[in-house]
Each structure stands twice: as structure tokens, then as C-alpha cells.
Design an enzyme around this catalytic site. Structure first.
Site, PDB file in Angstrom:
ATOM      1  CB  SER A  33      77.028 -15.376 -63.515  1.00  0.00           C
ATOM      2  OG  SER A  33      77.038 -15.405 -64.936  1.00  0.00           O
ATOM      3  CE1 TYR A  66      79.305 -20.084 -63.114  1.00  0.00           C
ATOM      4  CE2 TYR A  66      77.947 -19.126 -64.848  1.00  0.00           C
ATOM      5  CZ  TYR A  66      78.950 -19.006 -63.913  1.00  0.00           C
ATOM      6  OH  TYR A  66      79.593 -17.805 -63.765  1.00  0.00           O
TER       7      TYR A  66
HETATM    8  P1  NAP Z   1      88.763 -18.267 -63.183  1.00  0.00           P
HETATM    9  O1  NAP Z   1      89.611 -17.382 -64.025  1.00  0.00           O
HETATM   10  O2  NAP Z   1      88.494 -19.672 -63.612  1.00  0.00           O
HETATM   11  O3  NAP Z   1      89.373 -18.278 -61.703  1.00  0.00           O
HETATM   12  C1  NAP Z   1      88.726 -19.030 -60.734  1.00  0.00           C
HETATM   13  C2  NAP Z   1      89.349 -18.757 -59.391  1.00  0.00           C
HETATM   14  O4  NAP Z   1      88.586 -19.456 -58.395  1.00  0.00           O
HETATM   15  C3  NAP Z   1      90.766 -19.275 -59.276  1.00  0.00           C
HETATM   16  O5  NAP Z   1      91.455 -18.413 -58.410  1.00  0.00           O
HETATM   17  C4  NAP Z   1      90.578 -20.650 -58.666  1.00  0.00           C
HETATM   18  O6  NAP Z   1      91.689 -21.094 -57.895  1.00  0.00           O
HETATM   19  C5  NAP Z   1      89.419 -20.384 -57.733  1.00  0.00           C
HETATM   20  N1  NAP Z   1      88.628 -21.550 -57.405  1.00  0.00           N
HETATM   21  C6  NAP Z   1      88.000 -22.406 -58.236  1.00  0.00           C
HETATM   22  N2  NAP Z   1      87.359 -23.359 -57.540  1.00  0.00           N
HETATM   23  C7  NAP Z   1      87.611 -23.100 -56.230  1.00  0.00           C
HETATM   24  C8  NAP Z   1      87.263 -23.740 -55.026  1.00  0.00           C
HETATM   25  N3  NAP Z   1      86.524 -24.853 -55.017  1.00  0.00           N
HETATM   26  N4  NAP Z   1      87.716 -23.219 -53.857  1.00  0.00           N
HETATM   27  C9  NAP Z   1      88.468 -22.091 -53.857  1.00  0.00           C
HETATM   28  N5  NAP Z   1      88.838 -21.442 -54.968  1.00  0.00           N
HETATM   29  C10 NAP Z   1      88.408 -21.949 -56.138  1.00  0.00           C
HETATM   30  O7  NAP Z   1      87.317 -17.627 -62.952  1.00  0.00           O
HETATM   31  P2  NAP Z   1      86.760 -16.133 -63.144  1.00  0.00           P
HETATM   32  O8  NAP Z   1      86.278 -16.008 -64.535  1.00  0.00           O
HETATM   33  O9  NAP Z   1      87.700 -15.149 -62.586  1.00  0.00           O
HETATM   34  O10 NAP Z   1      85.442 -16.237 -62.237  1.00  0.00           O
HETATM   35  C11 NAP Z   1      85.392 -15.749 -60.924  1.00  0.00           C
HETATM   36  C12 NAP Z   1      83.933 -15.652 -60.526  1.00  0.00           C
HETATM   37  O11 NAP Z   1      83.251 -14.832 -61.473  1.00  0.00           O
HETATM   38  C13 NAP Z   1      83.201 -16.997 -60.528  1.00  0.00           C
HETATM   39  O12 NAP Z   1      82.300 -17.047 -59.446  1.00  0.00           O
HETATM   40  C14 NAP Z   1      82.434 -16.965 -61.836  1.00  0.00           C
HETATM   41  O13 NAP Z   1      81.285 -17.773 -61.806  1.00  0.00           O
HETATM   42  C15 NAP Z   1      82.108 -15.502 -61.950  1.00  0.00           C
HETATM   43  N6  NAP Z   1      81.796 -15.060 -63.300  1.00  0.00           N
HETATM   44  C16 NAP Z   1      82.729 -15.110 -64.295  1.00  0.00           C
HETATM   45  C17 NAP Z   1      82.387 -14.692 -65.575  1.00  0.00           C
HETATM   46  C18 NAP Z   1      83.343 -14.713 -66.735  1.00  0.00           C
HETATM   47  O14 NAP Z   1      82.913 -14.515 -67.881  1.00  0.00           O
HETATM   48  N7  NAP Z   1      84.637 -14.932 -66.487  1.00  0.00           N
HETATM   49  C19 NAP Z   1      81.084 -14.245 -65.831  1.00  0.00           C
HETATM   50  C20 NAP Z   1      80.168 -14.216 -64.785  1.00  0.00           C
HETATM   51  C21 NAP Z   1      80.534 -14.625 -63.536  1.00  0.00           C
HETATM   52  P3  NAP Z   1      92.938 -21.891 -58.587  1.00  0.00           P
HETATM   53  O15 NAP Z   1      93.759 -20.831 -59.287  1.00  0.00           O
HETATM   54  O16 NAP Z   1      93.662 -22.508 -57.428  1.00  0.00           O
HETATM   55  O17 NAP Z   1      92.353 -22.893 -59.533  1.00  0.00           O
END
Ligand code: NAP
Length: 251
Positions: free
Chosen positions: A146, A160
Site C-alpha cells: 500500500s 496497517y
Molecule cells: P476488500 O475489498 O476489503 O477485500 C478484501 C479481500 O480479502 C476479500 O476477498 C476478503 O475475503 C479477503 N480477506 C480478508 N481477510 C482475509 C484473510 N484473513 N484471509 C483470506 N482472505 C481475506 O479489500 P481491497 O481494498 O480489495 O484490498 C486488497 C488488498 O489491497 C489489501 O491487501 C489492501 O491492504 C490493499 N490495498 C487496498 C487499498 C484500497 O484503497 N482499497 C489501498 C492500498 C492497498 P472475504 O470476501 O471472504 O471477506
């Protein structure tokens, strides 16, 4: 799809960035193992989207914060596909907005168990299958860090941000460790991307609310991050390893 399609594990593939990566990877010819924590319906919907387009995918439950679940995710991949060629270490969590002096030890422990230990243990299982040192054919890993790793998350979620700083260091170190074993390891550092994750931080409208403060005056989309990940997974990135690619619209 042929039996020899390369196999990609996407952790957290049921929603957000992971779902976009899963669908895009299938379009690029990967057979996809779509891991999820608890949202079976969302994971099955991603699998259905892939299959309807003629691709190959399975959904695999498992909490990457639990070593026993990681073992079972890989046992399923071994039984179903028999090989592994790529990993997108995407599963990650945030906590509600808090200062460090408000955080419990349990919160910080869970943050690091899922985001850091989980990513490292998943990568270890992937290396055991892909490294030429272990008789594998090589492979590719993309970690999802991130931009918070560079900003620090002060006043929001320093736990985080620190966990993602660890992912950056881990990416560089693992890349060098396995570079001669046919495995490339890189990371993307998304900025503000419009997904469900902000609701988990207590800011469901964050992507919209922060847009005016962002250089491009908008948040990014999961598809835009997926495109960068597919690039790093693919042959056009064949001499790139240990790189941290900001996908943050200039943030
Ligand atoms: P999201 O929409 O909240 O989706 C999270 C995904 O991870 C879901 O598929 C969830 O499964 C799964 N998950 C959560 N905890 C888990 C665990 N303990 N074991 C296995 N699967 C797990 O998140 P996102 O925004 O797509 O983020 C994905 C990645 O991008 C993360 O690493 C996050 O830190 C990073 N990121 C996101 C952003 C942003 O602005 N969105 C920015 C920087 C980095 P379920 O559907 O079963 O809950």
C-alpha cells in the site's frame, strides 16, 4: 481450457482488488484459485464469472491469518491443479481509524498475523512449489502492499501502514533470495482504491470524499490495480524483480 494452463493463487480473491485480479488473470489464460476468508457467495460469483467466459477457477476458503488454513488452501491446490505457477498475495485487512495509543494488542497482533505473517507463509508455500531448488518450474509472486507504507498512516492506522512497510521489505528480500530459482517477486502499492475496505475502517465513502485531495481528483479502481498486477505477472515484466510499483495516481 487446456490442462496445462498456468495456475495462479489469488488470496482475498472474492472482492475488491483480488476479485478484479482473478477475473483479469483468467482472461490472460491463468487457471485461478480464488481464496476467500468468509464470503463464499462473493468468491463463487467470481468463479462463475470466470467460468462463464470460458476460464478455469475454483474457490478455496481459508484465513491467511491461520497457518493451518494456509496448509489446507495449498492442499486443495495440489489436489485440484497439481501445480502452481503464480501467487498474488492480496488478502489484507485494515482496522477502524484509531491512534496508536487507542489500539489493543489484539488488534495489532491480528493486523500483522494476516497482512505480514500470512503473506510470508503463503509465499513460503508457493516457493516450495515453484522454485527450481525444489524441483519446480519457476513462477511469479506479486505482493499487494500500500502507499500507506510510505505515508505512515498517522492518525488513521499506523499498524496497517507498518504492516505494509514490512511487505515492501519482504518483497525486496524474497526477490533476491529466489531470483536465481526462476521466481520473480514484486509488489504494487495502491493509493486510494474504491473498494469495500474503507467501510472496514469506518469510512465507507472515503474514496469519494478524498477524491478532491488526490492529484488526479479521483480514486483508482480495482481494475486499474489489477492491470498493473497482470503486467508484473506477465512476460513483459520478465526482467523486473524486487520492484515496488506505486499505483496511486500520483499520490
Ligand atoms: P476488500 O475489498 O476489503 O477485500 C478484501 C479481500 O480479502 C476479500 O476477498 C476478503 O475475503 C479477503 N480477506 C480478508 N481477510 C482475509 C484473510 N484473513 N484471509 C483470506 N482472505 C481475506 O479489500 P481491497 O481494498 O480489495 O484490498 C486488497 C488488498 O489491497 C489489501 O491487501 C489492501 O491492504 C490493499 N490495498 C487496498 C487499498 C484500497 O484503497 N482499497 C489501498 C492500498 C492497498 P472475504 O470476501 O471472504 O471477506
Amino acid at each position: 481450457m487446456s490442462e496445462s494452463a498456468p495456475v495462479l493463487l489469488v488470496t482475498g480473491g472474492s472482492r475488491g482488488i483480488g476479485a478484479a485480479v482473478s477475473v483479469a488473470a483468467a482472461q490472460h489464460g491463468w487457471a485461478v484459485a480464488v481464496n476467500y476468508a468468509s464470503n463464499k457467495e462473493a468468491a463463487e460469483a467470481v468463479v462463475a464469472t470466470i467460468r462463464e467466459a470460458g476460464g478455469e477457477a475454483i474457490a478455496i476458503a481459508g484465513d491467511v491469518g491461520k497457518p493451518e488454513d494456509i496448509k489446507s488452501i495449498f492442499a486443495t491446490i495440489d489436489a485440484h491443479f497439481g501445480h502452481l505457477d503464480g501467487l498474488v498475495n492480496n488478502a489484507g485487512i485494515v482496522g477502524v481509524i484509531q491512534r496508536l495509543d487507542e489500539m489493543t494488542p489484539e488488534r495489532i497482533d491480528r493486523m500483522f498475523r494476516v497482512n505480514v505473517t500470512g503473506s510470508m507463509l503463503v509465499a513460503a508455500e508457493a516457493v516450495r512449489r515453484m522454485s527450481t531448488r525444489h524441483g519446480g518450474k519457476g513462477g511469479v509472486i506479486v505482493n499487494v502492499s500500500s502507499l500507506a507504507a510510505t505515508l505512515g498512516g498517522g492518525g488513521q492506522y499506523v499498524d496497517y501502514a507498518a504492516s505494509k512497510g514490512a511487505i515492501d521489505t519482504f518483497t525486496v528480500g524474497l526477490a533476491r533470495e529466489v531470483a536465481a530459482e526462476g521466481i520473480r517477486v514484486n509488489a504494487v502499492r495502491p493509493g486510494i482504491i474504491d473498494t469495500d475496505i474503507h467501510a472496514a475502517a469506518g469510512l465507507p465513502d472515503r474514496a469519494r470524499d478524498i477524491a478532491p485531495q488526490l492529484p488526479m481528483k479521483r480514486a483508482g479502481t480495482a481494475d486499474e490495480v489489477a492491470d498493473s498486477i497482470l503486467y508484473l505477472l506477465g512476460p513483459h515484466a520478465s526482467y523486473i524483480t524486487g520492484a515496488l510499483l506505486d499505483v496511486s495516481g500520483g499520490r
